[in-house]
Write a protein that holds these residues in place. Structure first.
Motif, PDB file in Angstrom:
ATOM      1  N   GLN A 286       1.148  -1.206  -0.037  1.00 33.92           N
ATOM      2  CA  GLN A 286      -0.008  -0.069   0.022  1.00 33.92           C
ATOM      3  C   GLN A 286       0.821   1.184  -0.025  1.00 33.92           C
ATOM      4  O   GLN A 286       0.502   2.326  -0.622  1.00 33.92           O
ATOM      5  CB  GLN A 286      -0.958  -0.038   1.122  1.00 33.92           C
ATOM      6  N   THR A 814     -10.382  -0.809  -5.703  1.00 35.87           N
ATOM      7  CA  THR A 814      -9.955  -1.456  -4.605  1.00 35.87           C
ATOM      8  C   THR A 814      -9.582  -2.956  -5.232  1.00 35.87           C
ATOM      9  O   THR A 814     -10.170  -3.628  -5.969  1.00 35.87           O
ATOM     10  CB  THR A 814     -11.194  -1.850  -3.784  1.00 35.87           C
ATOM     11  N   THR A 852     -17.277  -0.511  -6.424  1.00 37.21           N
ATOM     12  CA  THR A 852     -15.880  -0.452  -7.050  1.00 37.21           C
ATOM     13  C   THR A 852     -15.686  -1.239  -8.342  1.00 37.21           C
ATOM     14  O   THR A 852     -16.336  -2.042  -8.589  1.00 37.21           O
ATOM     15  CB  THR A 852     -14.806  -0.390  -6.021  1.00 37.21           C
ATOM     16  N   LEU A 864     -15.930   3.179   2.721  1.00 42.80           N
ATOM     17  CA  LEU A 864     -16.354   1.697   2.500  1.00 42.80           C
ATOM     18  C   LEU A 864     -17.866   1.687   3.191  1.00 42.80           C
ATOM     19  O   LEU A 864     -18.203   2.182   4.132  1.00 42.80           O
ATOM     20  CB  LEU A 864     -15.321   0.744   3.412  1.00 42.80           C
ATOM     21  N   PRO A 871      -9.702  -1.095   4.919  1.00 41.76           N
ATOM     22  CA  PRO A 871      -8.454  -0.646   3.795  1.00 41.76           C
ATOM     23  C   PRO A 871      -7.263  -0.321   4.645  1.00 41.76           C
ATOM     24  O   PRO A 871      -7.156  -0.005   5.959  1.00 41.76           O
ATOM     25  CB  PRO A 871      -9.464   0.809   3.607  1.00 41.76           C
ATOM     26  N   LEU A 876      -9.305   6.759   0.403  1.00 41.96           N
ATOM     27  CA  LEU A 876      -9.906   5.715  -0.391  1.00 41.96           C
ATOM     28  C   LEU A 876      -9.592   6.631  -1.882  1.00 41.96           C
ATOM     29  O   LEU A 876     -10.828   7.265  -2.186  1.00 41.96           O
ATOM     30  CB  LEU A 876     -11.303   5.396   0.132  1.00 41.96           C
ATOM     31  N   HIS A 879      -5.164   3.408  -5.841  1.00 47.27           N
ATOM     32  CA  HIS A 879      -5.255   1.687  -5.578  1.00 47.27           C
ATOM     33  C   HIS A 879      -5.400   1.498  -3.965  1.00 47.27           C
ATOM     34  O   HIS A 879      -4.549   2.232  -3.311  1.00 47.27           O
ATOM     35  CB  HIS A 879      -4.105   1.112  -6.146  1.00 47.27           C
ATOM     36  N   VAL A 880      -6.379   0.889  -3.622  1.00 45.65           N
ATOM     37  CA  VAL A 880      -6.575   0.637  -2.235  1.00 45.65           C
ATOM     38  C   VAL A 880      -6.545  -0.832  -1.933  1.00 45.65           C
ATOM     39  O   VAL A 880      -7.385  -1.340  -2.621  1.00 45.65           O
ATOM     40  CB  VAL A 880      -7.792   1.616  -1.437  1.00 45.65           C
ATOM     41  N   LEU A 882      -7.509  -3.921   0.284  1.00 45.30           N
ATOM     42  CA  LEU A 882      -8.581  -4.325   1.510  1.00 45.30           C
ATOM     43  C   LEU A 882      -8.217  -5.812   1.868  1.00 45.30           C
ATOM     44  O   LEU A 882      -7.857  -6.525   1.127  1.00 45.30           O
ATOM     45  CB  LEU A 882     -10.178  -4.289   0.695  1.00 45.30           C
TER      46      LEU A 882
END
Length: 891
Positions: A286, A814, A852, A864, A871, A876, A879-880, A882
């Motif tokens: 991330q 996501t 998404t 969310l 996350p 958000l 690119h996240v 999860l």
């Protein structure tokens, strides 16, 4: 102690003179029996406190303390003991002054400090005075209102004492530490931060020492929000403390954002500290997505990740190698994969039959071919398919060869825009054009190589070997194409090898054409953006010094100033000022010295919101200049560059620019629309749309052209119906003016940028971070637009492709733990500031729920809408990753 002259408050004592007798008696009659008993009890305590018997004194004082403690700890609006003791406050004060130093006197001082909360005169600071006499007591036991009052008096006292450097402040700092601990314990984190700021003790470890997993979020949120309104050094201190707190609680994504924001000579050690502190591979991924979104190149070494395979995966994320795939997934999800032709954008059939209004209405002219090239490139950017460049040639041949001379450069380069971010598929196709016999086509293909590689994979083994071979070509167009391609492909890479190559071109001397030197300076500034590299800076200055006097008047010369300014982009810490510029710039020719200094100043303070710098720039705009002075243009742009940081400064700057429109000279009015476009890039504010709409009909054609281009910038990627309608009408209005019609076409292409999936907004992470590469691309185009007729409408129209540096999908994608797309419900709405709000307030309003991948417009934020995942990014967008919660966590 029965002497009535003592003033003891007994039941037989006279009512205070401030109440008329009848009114006082009525007040007593209104009291309940319970309140009357309390009142009489307190009056008895006051009498016995003054008794000669020490035992009786201590017992009475302790009883009074307990009554006050009990009442101040409740939620009652009026604290009754304080109300009933009000007539006796003066009596207790006088008695206090007669006492010798003792423990009893200290405990009485503690009580008087509380009574002074409602009884002392304004400005007397009696609560603090008496509390300093008994600083060992528990401040928090007297209630939150007392603590807040004491904090306010401390800040006033500190201001007075700080004027005398010999006056000690240790006693009040001891109280500050106690107050901070109380605030942090009772969910008053903003107040704890405020008092530390007031007494210049933000660096004190008492704040970080009282942070835990329950209060770190509100503490850091307030520190970050307040930092924007602090002086430079205090801002860096506040953000540094927030970064430290985030690291302590292992919120690495938040810590990385702050490390990137600080962006000074220690940015790499700070960023490396955050990255190496994180031991979770998934969280490291991330962090790499945040690097990729910010646009800087970060090389991973073995110490940061021991496993070779994991290091390769992380480096690929930083290099954005999967960006094209994610973008096409977004396009497929919104069903916009079908190529769009320029004629679809023109909508000529809606223009009441004007033959010249639409390029599709008749035979294309040279200007119309060029306009269609740019529209096609902007609308189909990154989709890998279009209806002009990637289709078999029609009966009249390839689209590139339908253009003439320098227009072929933009036409060939447009293929690079269409193949944007897909290096594996795009580079072989661009190489086909490099093998052409036409020098203009080769130049465009080289520029296209840079476009394909923009913000993707800054390693040497892709674009660099292709472009390097053409840097010394005899043809100026080919050299410019290779130089621009190199600058765009490796913006922010800080590669010494590229820097040496570009510096060598600048040192060639007078034999090198001015346009080659100008674009080399820009590319050098892009590659080393924000690095304040002294070698590169000196090379640009030396290249300018050898140019002739006549060349100093050329518009392209100003690009050298911008290239120099890009080296100092965002480096506020240097303390640049008009009288304190770097030594190298002081040798610049007098003719463009002010232009140089103002460009440097605005770049250095870009995105800081520094009010003093804006004031200086406005001062230069108010000067009455002789003909030929050109420095007011970058001053106007500088206002927008500095003020774009936060919403309040942005709105104030728009008002200031409106005044410049009314009273400014022509060279100022021509720059104002461009500044408005920078302030609201991809954010079509109604007020700005109306201003630009009026200016698009201005009698000064350069003002009108700048306004039209800015309409495209503020609507870029939004498909805004209002702007689309305005531009359609303008195409009819200017159908006989080739120059203005060309600008209208460019604006139309920008509004439909990426079919509405792309944005030019340089801010990300909830507008906290300013991407230096994206901002550099925007201001490069805007500086070129200061001389629209020579550059944009001349043979250097391909500078429009610098916008590719700011292009990014405005998406929320996501992905699961294997980095594969994962569709989940999210709520998307307008962002709401939650600083200092109690509890866990929602951060969005007027939201709608969708699956998404989702699109995020200007000022929007996502949350969310499912409790199944957590996350790994605090914001958000982009690119996240999860992570699925366990069953126990879901419960």
């Amino acid at each position: 102690m029965s002497d009535p002259s003592s003033g003891a408050g007994t039941s037989q004592s006279k009512p205070p003179p401030k109440y008329p007798k009848k009114k006082y008696e009525k007040k007593e009659a209104d009291l309940s029996e319970e309140d009357l008993d309390l009142k009489k009890q307190l009056e008895l305590y006051v009498e016995r406190i003054q008794d000669p018997n020490p035992e009786l004194q201590r017992a009475a004082l302790e009883s009074m303390r307990q009554e006050i403690l009990t009442s101040t700890s409740s939620m009652a609006y009026v604290v009754k003991p304080l109300k009933f003791l009000r007539p006796h406050y003066g009596i207790l004060k006088d008695f206090f002054e007669t006492l010798p130093d003792s423990d009893f006197k200290k405990r009485l001082a503690d009580v008087l400090s509380v009574l002074a909360l409602t009884m002392s005169a304004e400005g007397e600071r009696a609560s603090l005075k008496y509390k300093l006499l008994d600083s060992e007591g528990n401040i928090g036991s007297w209630g939150h209102k007392y603590v807040r009052n004491l904090a306010g008096e401390i800040t006033q006292e500190y201001k007075e004492r700080s004027e005398d450097i010999n006056f000690p402040i240790d006693d009040i700092l001891n109280l500050v530490e106690q107050i901070v601990a109380i605030h942090m314990k009772h969910n008053a984190e903003p107040e704890a931060v405020d008092i530390l700021m007031e007494v210049d003790e933000l660096h004190n470890s008492v704040l970080t020492g009282n942070v835990d997993s329950t209060n770190f979020w509100r503490t850091c949120l307030y520190l970050i929000s307040a930092a924007r309104f602090l002086p430079q050094e205090d801002r860096r201190l506040a953000l540094g403390i927030a970064c430290t707190i985030y690291l302590e609680v292992e919120e690495f994504a938040n810590a990385l954002q702050i490390a990137l924001f600080l962006d000074d000579e220690e940015v790499l050690p700070r960023v490396e500290e955050v990255f190496t502190s994180c031991e979770d591979l998934l969280k490291k991924k991330q962090l790499c997505y945040i690097f990729a979104q910010h646009g800087i190149y970060f090389k991973l070494v073995e110490d940061m990740c021991w496993d070779t395979d994991d290091r390769k995966v992380l480096q690929d994320i930083i290099n954005n190698t999967k960006l094209s795939k994610s973008y096409l997934t977004l396009a497929w999800n919104f069903k916009v994969m079908e190529p769009i032709s320029p004629d679809y954008i023109y909508k000529a059939h809606l223009l009441d039959g004007h033959a010249g209004a639409g390029a599709g209405a008749g035979v294309y002219s040279a200007a119309q071919y060029l306009a269609a090239t740019f529209i096609n490139a902007f609308v189909n950017a990154g989709f890998l398919r279009d209806k002009l460049m990637t289709v078999p040639p029609d009966s009249s041949g390839f689209w590139v060869f339908k253009n003439k001379e320098h227009a072929k450069i933009s036409a060939a380069a447009s293929l690079g825009m269409i193949l944007l971010w897909d290096v594996d598929f795009g580079l072989p196709q661009m190489c086909n054009y490099i093998c052409c016999n036409d020098n203009y086509v080769i130049a465009g293909a080289l520029l296209g190589v840079g476009l394909v590689n923009c913000n993707v994979d800054k390693n040497f083994y892709r674009a660099f070997p292709i472009l390097r071979n053409y840097l010394g070509n005899e043809d100026s167009a080919i050299r410019i194409g290779a130089i621009m391609g190199l600058g765009i492909a490796y913006t922010g890479a800080q590669k010494n090898k590229i820097r040496r190559l570009l510096t060598a071109i600048l040192k060639d001397g007078k034999e090198t054409p001015l346009d080659v030197i100008a674009f080399t300076a820009i590319s050098l500034g892009l590659v080393c953006v924000g690095s304040y590299n002294e070698t590169a800076a000196q090379a640009i200055v030396d290249a300018l010094m050898v140019r002739s006097e006549s060349e100093m008047e050329e518009p392209l010369t100003r690009l050298l100033a911008l290239g120099y300014g890009l080296l100092y982009l965002g480096q506020e810490r240097l303390g640049l000022g008009l009288e304190n510029t770097p030594e190298a710039s002081k040798t610049v020719n007098v003719k463009i010295r002010k232009y140089w200094d103002l460009t440097l100043l605005s770049c250095a303070y870009a995105g800081t919101g520094d009010v003093e710098i804006v004031r200086k720039l406005l001062g230069h705009c108010s000067e009455h200049l002789e003909t030929g002075d050109i420095h007011q243009g970058p001053a106007v742009l500088g206002i927008a560059m500095v003020a774009t940081a936060e919403e309040l400064g942005l709105e104030m700057s728009i008002r200031s620019l409106e005044h410049l429109l009314q009273y400014g000279k022509p060279n100022i009015r021509r720059a104002v629309p461009l500044a408005l476009g920078l302030l609201c890039t991809s954010n079509p504010k109604v007020k700005v749309i109306n201003i630009l709409s009026e200016l698009s009909h201005d009698t000064d054609s350069e003002v009108a052209m700048a306004a039209v281009i800015s309409l495209g910038l503020i609507g870029a990627g939004t498909n805004n119906a209002c702007i689309v309608g305005m531009l359609r009408k303008l195409s009819r209005y200017y159908h006989e003016d080739d120059s203005l019609l060309f600008c209208v076409r460019i604006a139309q292409g920008l509004v439909h940028l990426g079919k509405g999936l792309l944005t030019l907004d340089p801010y990300h992470c909830n507008r906290f971070l300013l991407s230096p590469t994206a901002f550099a691309g925007l201001i490069t185009l805007l500086h070129a637009c200061l001389d629209m007729k020579t550059i944009i409408l001349g043979k250097y129209h391909f500078v429009l492709y610098f916008l590719v540096l700011a292009m990014r999908p405005k998406m929320l994608m996501t992905v699961d733990e294997n980095l594969q797309p994962l569709s989940v419900p999210v709520r998307v709405g307008q962002a709401v500031g939650v600083e200092s709000m109690a509890g866990q307030p929602t951060t969005i309003t007027n939201f709608r729920t969708m699956m998404t991948p989702a699109l995020l417009g200007a000022g929007q934020r996502a949350e969310l809408a499912t409790g199944r995942y957590v996350p790994l990014s605090p914001t958000l967008e982009g690119h996240v990753i999860l992570k699925e919660k366990s069953r126990a966590q879901r419960r």
